[in-house]
Design a protein around this motif. Sequence first.
Motif, short mmCIF file in Angstrom:
data_model
loop_
_atom_site.label_atom_id
_atom_site.label_comp_id
_atom_site.label_asym_id
_atom_site.label_seq_id
_atom_site.Cartn_x
_atom_site.Cartn_y
_atom_site.Cartn_z
N ASP A 101 -78.17 -3.23 -58.76
CA ASP A 101 -77.84 -2.73 -59.05
C ASP A 101 -76.05 -2.21 -58.87
O ASP A 101 -76.21 -3.14 -57.63
CB ASP A 101 -78.35 -0.71 -58.51
N ALA A 102 -75.36 -2.51 -59.82
CA ALA A 102 -73.75 -2.69 -59.72
C ALA A 102 -72.82 -1.40 -59.17
O ALA A 102 -73.79 -0.67 -60.14
CB ALA A 102 -73.14 -3.50 -60.44
N LEU A 161 -69.26 -7.64 -61.68
CA LEU A 161 -70.17 -6.81 -60.78
C LEU A 161 -70.13 -7.05 -59.26
O LEU A 161 -70.11 -7.96 -59.00
CB LEU A 161 -71.19 -6.13 -62.10
N LEU A 162 -69.96 -5.45 -58.57
CA LEU A 162 -70.25 -6.16 -57.70
C LEU A 162 -71.50 -4.50 -56.80
O LEU A 162 -71.59 -3.59 -56.85
CB LEU A 162 -68.79 -5.58 -56.00
N ASP A 163 -72.47 -5.15 -55.70
CA ASP A 163 -73.37 -3.67 -54.93
C ASP A 163 -72.47 -2.81 -54.41
O ASP A 163 -71.59 -3.57 -53.67
CB ASP A 163 -74.36 -4.70 -54.73
N ALA A 164 -73.19 -2.37 -53.68
CA ALA A 164 -72.52 -2.08 -52.47
C ALA A 164 -71.93 -2.08 -51.43
O ALA A 164 -71.04 -1.98 -50.86
CB ALA A 164 -73.81 -0.53 -51.46
N GLY A 178 -70.00 -4.82 -51.53
CA GLY A 178 -68.92 -5.41 -52.39
C GLY A 178 -69.74 -7.67 -52.73
O GLY A 178 -68.99 -7.87 -53.53
N ARG A 179 -71.20 -7.34 -52.73
CA ARG A 179 -71.96 -8.83 -53.40
C ARG A 179 -71.80 -9.50 -54.51
O ARG A 179 -72.32 -8.42 -55.20
CB ARG A 179 -73.06 -9.59 -52.23
N PRO A 180 -71.81 -10.37 -55.47
CA PRO A 180 -71.59 -10.91 -57.00
C PRO A 180 -72.92 -10.11 -57.26
O PRO A 180 -74.42 -10.60 -56.78
CB PRO A 180 -71.41 -11.73 -56.94
N GLN A 208 -54.97 -11.60 -59.22
CA GLN A 208 -55.41 -10.76 -57.99
C GLN A 208 -56.55 -9.24 -58.57
O GLN A 208 -55.82 -8.94 -60.40
CB GLN A 208 -54.54 -10.06 -57.49
N PRO A 209 -57.76 -9.54 -58.68
CA PRO A 209 -58.48 -8.34 -58.83
C PRO A 209 -57.80 -6.74 -58.61
O PRO A 209 -57.58 -6.93 -57.30
CB PRO A 209 -59.52 -8.75 -58.40
N MET A 210 -58.16 -5.67 -59.40
CA MET A 210 -58.08 -4.82 -58.74
C MET A 210 -59.66 -3.99 -58.47
O MET A 210 -60.87 -5.42 -59.38
CB MET A 210 -57.66 -3.74 -60.20
N SER A 211 -59.99 -2.34 -58.45
CA SER A 211 -61.17 -2.46 -57.13
C SER A 211 -61.32 -1.60 -58.18
O SER A 211 -60.32 -0.29 -58.37
CB SER A 211 -61.61 -1.86 -56.59
N LEU A 212 -62.81 -0.73 -58.97
CA LEU A 212 -63.29 0.00 -59.95
C LEU A 212 -64.44 0.15 -59.54
O LEU A 212 -65.50 -0.28 -59.46
CB LEU A 212 -62.89 -0.23 -61.36
#
Length: 190
Positions: free
Chosen positions: A152-153, A98-101, A103-105, A165-169
């Motif tokens: 909040d994620a 999960l990432l915040d607005a 992009g931090r974990p 390699q990750p994808m973003s969602l």
Amino acid sequence: MRRLVLCGALALLTACGSPDQAANRQTLPTGTPPPTSTVAPLPPTQASTASSTRCTAASLTGKVEPTEAGAGNRYGRFVVTNTGSSPCTLNGYSGLQLLDAAGRPVPTNLVRTQDPGPSPVTLAPDASAAANLRWTVVPSGDEPVDRPCEPDAVTAAAIPPDETQPMSLAWGVGPVCGGGKIEISAFYAA
């Protein structure tokens, strides 16, 4: 001990052939083509799709769909769709952070469940697979009760099985309490 010797002898005969099999072999003269097979080919199945490769983040899109809620628990599905032009296969669990607005974990503790467990899923172009998700919105331990239990994620980075390699969602389904614990199943055909 007798069984072991007998099994060894059977294995040797199976691997090397029996004397009767050797006597029935035909030797073709030099330059003679081997006989052609008259056995009909097997119809293609998920397991026999040899042209399928592993699904990668580049060939998938993903989304989280909420499914139900109750007693502080939230349930959803992580759905991926093959956007490539050829079949690809998923076998196992996704990674998820999960990432915040910015992009931090955000605290994420992914726990694998066996319902369902790993099994290969071949996705034709535009076909989908899903993994079940469960998390809690009830604060625990030293998490605050008067404000969000964890940051909040907004998005999540998801890594397909056996990939790096990750994808973003988009996350968009609220906070994850309990130190960010999310139970996740293996992928299955959706």
